[in-house]
Scaffold this motif. Structure first.
Motif, short mmCIF file in Angstrom:
data_model
loop_
_atom_site.label_atom_id
_atom_site.label_comp_id
_atom_site.label_asym_id
_atom_site.label_seq_id
_atom_site.Cartn_x
_atom_site.Cartn_y
_atom_site.Cartn_z
N UNK A 134 0.84 -1.21 0.00
CA UNK A 134 0.00 0.00 0.00
C UNK A 134 0.87 1.25 0.00
N UNK A 135 2.00 1.20 0.69
CA UNK A 135 2.94 2.32 0.65
C UNK A 135 3.52 2.50 -0.74
N UNK A 136 3.88 1.40 -1.39
CA UNK A 136 4.42 1.46 -2.75
C UNK A 136 3.37 1.98 -3.74
N UNK A 137 2.10 1.70 -3.45
CA UNK A 137 1.03 2.16 -4.33
C UNK A 137 0.77 3.66 -4.16
N UNK A 138 1.21 4.20 -3.02
CA UNK A 138 1.10 5.64 -2.82
C UNK A 138 0.10 6.10 -1.78
N UNK A 139 -0.42 5.20 -0.96
CA UNK A 139 -1.38 5.63 0.05
C UNK A 139 -0.68 6.38 1.18
N UNK A 140 -1.34 7.45 1.64
CA UNK A 140 -0.78 8.26 2.72
C UNK A 140 -0.98 7.61 4.08
N UNK A 141 -2.15 7.02 4.27
CA UNK A 141 -2.50 6.44 5.58
C UNK A 141 -3.03 5.02 5.41
N UNK A 142 -2.65 4.16 6.34
CA UNK A 142 -3.21 2.81 6.40
C UNK A 142 -3.86 2.65 7.77
#
Length: 311
Positions: A134-142
């Protein structure tokens, strides 16, 4: 779909490619190693907040309200709702995605129910890998949401930057949760459904318990919310951000990152060892027979590990 096609679609921002990659992670597909290696240069570290609490405290509604708040700030958000598995299909069965349908058409929101895969506390090894994707995909928050049973509260603390423990008035499990060691892992307490009678009593009990507990550098704030009316959500997220700032300023953030990588490495090693042990017992009838004769697993387990070491 080939690995190259999947990687290209992932990098182009295709959410279906992201979903497919997480499915491969859940299945423990060996191809995920190559995908993660290829995505290392794209990786960024999203903020991770974990929400846990007893069933019935309104965690899903609260997470939904937090997502709405973050989208108002132009933040992209991914929600991983960790559900128990169906014993028949292995799939997640609670279906938190159904509860968050108002975000279904928002391209900056990704919601996924992930099965616990029989893992003791509900948070699977796959969740850690999914956060990296999800970080690699570009999401700011998980945002992680656990089922709130067993040891899931302790496990979310091992993965999330900030652990939010959700309580509610008039729920007998609330005080039990406090007694069960939640004080040690909570970074923020939320008393949800604070429009109900009894919310002040829950907050007072929490303060009393914290006063009796060993002193901590960070004192968890107690936030009152009514998630169905979006009340208290801004204060809740401000508390999460304040905790992150505390971790960075104290150097604790770096320590946690290093410890999590060590813990995940140990989990991966244990998973690989389990797989090889099962395979060795299937492939070597003599070994399996000796195990049955001994009646204890230790000598056989040591032999399997020695075989692997000598390869």
């Amino acid at each position: 779909m080939s690995e190259a096609d999947l990687l290209a679609r992932f990098r182009s921002g295709d959410v279906r490619a992201l979903a497919r990659t997480i499915t491969l992670v859940e299945r423990r597909d060996p191809s995920v190693r190559d995908l993660e290696e290829a995505l290392r240069s794209d990786a960024s570290t999203p903020g991770v907040a974990g929400f846990t609490g007893a069933p019935g405290t309104g965690k899903s509604t609260l997470v939904d309200a937090v997502v709405t708040h973050l989208r108002g700030k132009e933040k992209s958000v991914a929600v991983l709702a960790t559900d128990p598995n169906s014993p028949f299909t292995g799939g997640a069965i609670l279906g938190d995605r159904i509860r968050m349908q108002r975000h279904a058409l928002d391209g900056k929101v990704f919601i996924r129910s992930m099965g616990a895969r029989g893992h003791l506390g509900g948070l699977s090894l796959a969740t850690r890998e999914a956060i990296r994707l999800l970080g690699a995909f570009g999401f700011d928050e998980v945002i992680l949401e656990t089922v709130g049973v067993g040891q899931s509260e302790l496990e979310v603390a091992a993965v999330a930057d900030t652990t939010v423990v959700v309580l509610t008035p008039n729920l007998g499990d609330s005080v039990q949760m406090i007694k069960a060691g939640i004080l040690e892992i909570a970074d923020v307490f939320v008393v949800n459904k604070s429009d109900l009678d009894g919310h002040a009593r829950v907050a007072a009990e929490l303060r009393a318990m914290m006063n009796l507990a060993p002193k901590r550098v960070w004192k968890p704030p107690i936030i009152a919310t009514v998630a169905t009316r979006q009340e208290g959500i801004e204060q809740l997220w401000s508390a999460v951000v304040a905790h992150r700032s505390h971790l960075e300023a104290s150097g604790r953030a770096k320590e946690l990152t290093e410890q999590r990588l060590r813990d995940e490495t140990a989990e991966v090693a244990a998973e690989l060892a389990r797989r090889r042990a099962r395979q060795a017992l299937e492939d070597d009838p003599t070994l399996a027979e000796r195990l049955l004769q001994d009646g204890t697993p230790y000598r056989t387990a040591e032999e399997i590990l020695k075989r692997d070491a000598n390869r």
